[in-house]
Enzyme design. Sequence first.
Site, PDB file in Angstrom:
ATOM      1  CB  ALA A 110      40.374   9.216   2.984  1.00 39.94           C
ATOM      2  N   PRO A 111      40.569  10.152   5.859  1.00 41.91           N
ATOM      3  CG  PRO A 111      39.606   9.604   8.264  1.00 41.91           C
ATOM      4  CD  PRO A 111      40.853   9.781   7.548  1.00 41.91           C
ATOM      5  N   GLY A 112      38.974  12.684   6.396  1.00 42.69           N
ATOM      6  CA  GLY A 112      38.549  14.144   6.347  1.00 42.69           C
ATOM      7  C   GLY A 112      38.975  14.843   7.457  1.00 42.69           C
ATOM      8  N   GLY A 113      39.514  14.468   8.373  1.00 41.98           N
ATOM      9  CA  GLY A 113      39.794  15.194   9.508  1.00 41.98           C
ATOM     10  C   GLY A 113      40.501  16.546   9.314  1.00 41.98           C
ATOM     11  CE  LYS A 114      46.602  15.051   9.454  1.00 41.68           C
ATOM     12  NZ  LYS A 114      45.667  13.909   9.905  1.00 41.68           N
ATOM     13  NE  ARG A 137      42.207   5.731   2.830  1.00 38.09           N
ATOM     14  CZ  ARG A 137      42.384   6.180   4.197  1.00 38.09           C
ATOM     15  NH1 ARG A 137      41.760   5.416   5.016  1.00 38.09           N
ATOM     16  NH2 ARG A 137      43.023   7.338   4.479  1.00 38.09           N
ATOM     17  CB  CYS A 230      50.665   9.033  11.951  1.00 37.74           C
ATOM     18  SG  CYS A 230      50.140   7.812  10.527  1.00 37.74           S
TER      19      CYS A 230
END
Length: 465
Positions: A110-114, A137, A230
């Site tokens: 989550a949230p799904g970008g990768k 999430r 991050c």
Amino acid sequence: MLPLAFVERMKKMLGEEFPSFLASYEETKSQALRLNPLKGEGRRFLELSPFSLSPVPWEENGFYFEEADRPGKHPYHEAGVYYIQEASAMVPAMLLDAQPGERILDLCAAPGGKSTQIAAAMRGEGILVCNEIHPKRAGILSENIERMGVRNAIVVNHSPDELAIRFPGYFDRVLVDAPCSGEGMFRKNADACGQWSAENVRLCAGRQDEILDCAAGMLKEGGRLVYSTCTFAPEEDEGSICRFLERHPEFGLEQPVRFPGMERGNPLWCGQESANGEIEKTIRLWPHRLRGEGHFAAVLCKEGEAGDGKKSGKSGQERGIPEKECGEYTDFKRENLRTELPGTLVRFGQRLYLAPEGIFSLKGLKALRPGLHLGTLKTNRFEPAHALALALGKSEVQRYVPLAGEESAQAGMRASALRYLNGETFETGEKGWCLLGVDNYSLGWGKAAGGIMKNHYPRGLRRNW
């Protein structure tokens, strides 16, 4: 207001570079989006784009945009033409180097970008498992998978140890974008500063060790594992990798490509007496050296010959249901589609899904999205899902209705597209189910009868544009 203990540690880590690092917090953060090749060629979008774009060096589909552009307020966003994603966050999936036809796990998705970046690289071929342990999430992850038109993804809601029991040696590649203390997001998210503590850094490091151990067990021999955070905290970055390599001698670090502004990891930050020189093969992204936030990434390869691995996991393979058991769907296909959708039909109550070919058994899995949601089987009829509309293109349907018309006050937005997204109906000469779109990008379904196009854009997605 950066935490004092964090500032003191960063001074020691960066030395004479610290003033530049600190000054970066006063700069405006860069914003970026990533084009979705599942929706068509990026070249075409660039010709149509109303935004001021410049390339992200490490992602061919990545572009910085200007604050005034507001791409999240454009119909293209609702059509899944792009995903708004911080530029540094595009690095881990780039390093994973997903290939069509593989079995891939995004363990903390989550949230799904990768996940959607991985899906784009897979081009609809293979099996992508997107997992998120937190149910709320996981729901957001599922929505983003749908919006981006991904056909071959399974969204599940499990702890890493539960999946590790079920999928030993199953995946070709695993991404662990680990939950972390979030230090690299302080400029982007001021709330993260207030939640920071040295104790939380230690807790995150321990959790990361557990997650990495689970990921290692699910990777087949010869497979590829990418770990990312991050945060700047050495205990969660170089330290996590050093500890992992001590526990798993069957893994080694690979030297990934480094773009300008990306720095080597520091072996002296491993937090161990015998620093591992291989740690220099990891990557750090510093906000004062490139246009992006703070990240860390490492590429780990498991020894052994790459092979098929365990093809079905411990639970065997999903058989699905024959299409003759859902004749309403067959009728809908014949009347409305121009394409065959390969996969395994799976039914949950009245909902019909298309799981990827060769999918493992779904029994016992908490699957929020067991493949592409095709629609709902109702008495003597089939109602197509919004997910199916977003996964189809103009050439794959019998009736496509372009939403055109005069430009709205906001540049680049077509007024009729906005009316559709608001849930309005409109006059038409068509009959039956129609795929509606803007500039040949699909937005959703409408059903025409008696000269009126009934709006089937989901009520939960409608907003006042």
